[in-house]
Design a protein around this motif. Structure first.
Motif, PDB file in Angstrom:
ATOM      1  N   VAL A 134       5.054   1.857  17.458  1.00 31.54           N
ATOM      2  CA  VAL A 134       3.988   1.312  16.610  1.00 31.54           C
ATOM      3  C   VAL A 134       2.662   1.522  17.307  1.00 31.54           C
ATOM      4  O   VAL A 134       2.551   1.371  18.527  1.00 31.54           O
ATOM      5  N   ILE A 148       7.055  -6.327  13.025  1.00 30.13           N
ATOM      6  CA  ILE A 148       6.456  -5.045  12.646  1.00 30.13           C
ATOM      7  C   ILE A 148       7.490  -3.949  12.874  1.00 30.13           C
ATOM      8  O   ILE A 148       7.986  -3.771  13.988  1.00 30.13           O
ATOM      9  N   ALA A 152       5.180   2.066  12.585  1.00 25.15           N
ATOM     10  CA  ALA A 152       4.066   1.588  11.753  1.00 25.15           C
ATOM     11  C   ALA A 152       2.731   1.861  12.438  1.00 25.15           C
ATOM     12  O   ALA A 152       2.662   2.083  13.658  1.00 25.15           O
ATOM     13  N   ILE A 164       5.580  -6.310   8.506  1.00 28.65           N
ATOM     14  CA  ILE A 164       5.277  -4.916   8.190  1.00 28.65           C
ATOM     15  C   ILE A 164       6.567  -4.109   8.295  1.00 28.65           C
ATOM     16  O   ILE A 164       7.291  -4.209   9.291  1.00 28.65           O
ATOM     17  N   GLU A 165       6.850  -3.308   7.275  1.00 26.28           N
ATOM     18  CA  GLU A 165       8.081  -2.506   7.266  1.00 26.28           C
ATOM     19  C   GLU A 165       7.923  -1.242   8.116  1.00 26.28           C
ATOM     20  O   GLU A 165       6.810  -0.856   8.497  1.00 26.28           O
ATOM     21  N   ASP A 166       9.055  -0.585   8.403  1.00 23.58           N
ATOM     22  CA  ASP A 166       9.047   0.675   9.154  1.00 23.58           C
ATOM     23  C   ASP A 166       8.074   1.677   8.526  1.00 23.58           C
ATOM     24  O   ASP A 166       8.038   1.842   7.295  1.00 23.58           O
ATOM     25  N   PHE A 167       7.284   2.318   9.367  1.00 20.72           N
ATOM     26  CA  PHE A 167       6.417   3.445   9.011  1.00 20.72           C
ATOM     27  C   PHE A 167       5.257   3.094   8.070  1.00 20.72           C
ATOM     28  O   PHE A 167       4.544   3.988   7.620  1.00 20.72           O
ATOM     29  N   GLN A 168       5.034   1.837   7.795  1.00 23.59           N
ATOM     30  CA  GLN A 168       3.907   1.482   6.930  1.00 23.59           C
ATOM     31  C   GLN A 168       2.574   1.614   7.670  1.00 23.59           C
ATOM     32  O   GLN A 168       2.482   1.306   8.862  1.00 23.59           O
ATOM     33  N   VAL A 177      -0.813  -2.706   2.704  1.00 25.50           N
ATOM     34  CA  VAL A 177      -0.248  -1.373   2.902  1.00 25.50           C
ATOM     35  C   VAL A 177      -1.128  -0.329   2.222  1.00 25.50           C
ATOM     36  O   VAL A 177      -1.481  -0.463   1.045  1.00 25.50           O
ATOM     37  N   ASP A 180       1.947   5.645   4.480  1.00 27.31           N
ATOM     38  CA  ASP A 180       3.214   5.803   5.188  1.00 27.31           C
ATOM     39  C   ASP A 180       3.000   6.831   6.305  1.00 27.31           C
ATOM     40  O   ASP A 180       2.526   7.944   6.041  1.00 27.31           O
ATOM     41  N   THR A 181       3.339   6.463   7.535  1.00 29.78           N
ATOM     42  CA  THR A 181       3.087   7.369   8.661  1.00 29.78           C
ATOM     43  C   THR A 181       3.909   8.654   8.566  1.00 29.78           C
ATOM     44  O   THR A 181       3.515   9.683   9.103  1.00 29.78           O
TER      45      THR A 181
END
Length: 212
Positions: A134, A148, A152, A164-168, A177, A180-181
């Motif tokens: 992150v 997180i 993210a 915070i969700e994965d890769f947000q 949001v 998305d990464t």
């Protein structure tokens, strides 16, 4: 006296002396990154770098994996458990909090210090987990009880008040949001070796730290 010194000391020498003195002053006062960290689990993290200006409250409850970077003038609060997983970067001037007294301080007034922290009404606590790789931008704040997800991205000066969700990608106060990464990263992954490394950390279980 100054006029005499100006006459006695050549201008070029004065400049050199001034530069030398400034360099020494900056070297003494400048914040420094310290490599290696002994976290609350008792493990030495040789590739973790934490600034000497970072304040760690209750370090016995701060769990940090390897390859972590914590920049200058940040606060890591371990009142409750704080877990920072592998590869996380906190840019600087960040605050990660596992407690808040914003209600209790008014309820107790002058008697606030008479009651143990965890016995106070209105004293909010919650574990914080920051997942693998992150990135937390400068000036961001993370509140108690937040999780997180891995990969993210937290924009600078954001205030994190929910999970915070994965890769947000999140930004704002409170943070929302905005992307998305994985979509952000895709254009950089033409090199097969780079893509292999990128996917590697997402698959491998590195023995993620667990909240007790």
């Amino acid at each position: 006296m100054r006029k005499i010194l100006r006459l006695l000391i050549p201008h070029n020498l004065k400049i050199r002396l001034h530069k030398w003195l400034q360099a020494k002053q900056r070297a003494i006062k400048a914040p420094k990154m310290l490599r290696g960290f002994l976290d609350a689990s008792g493990k030495w993290r040789p590739r973790t770098c934490i600034s000497d200006t970072v304040f760690i409250d209750h370090p016995d409850r701060v769990f940090i994996e390897d390859n972590v970077f914590v920049g200058h003038f940040s606060i890591l609060d371990g009142t409750n458990d704080l877990v920072i997983e592998e590869g996380v970067q906190l840019a600087g001037w960040n605050g990660v909090y596992t407690h808040s007294s914003h209600i209790a301080i008014r309820l107790y007034g002058d008697h606030y210090l008479d009651i143990p922290a965890l016995q106070k009404t209105g004293y909010k606590t919650g574990n914080v987990i920051i997942g693998k790789y992150v990135f937390v931008g400068a000036g961001a704040k993370i509140f108690p009880g937040i999780s997180i997800g891995k990969g993210a991205l937290i924009a600078a000066n954001s205030v994190i008040t929910r999970n915070i969700e994965d890769f947000q990608i999140v930004s704002g106060n409170p943070a929302v949001v905005i992307g998305d990464t994985r979509k952000l990263d895709e254009k950089y992954l033409n090199d097969p070796q780079l893509r292999e490394w990128y996917e590697e950390w997402q698959k491998i279980n590195t023995g993620l730290l667990k909240i007790k």
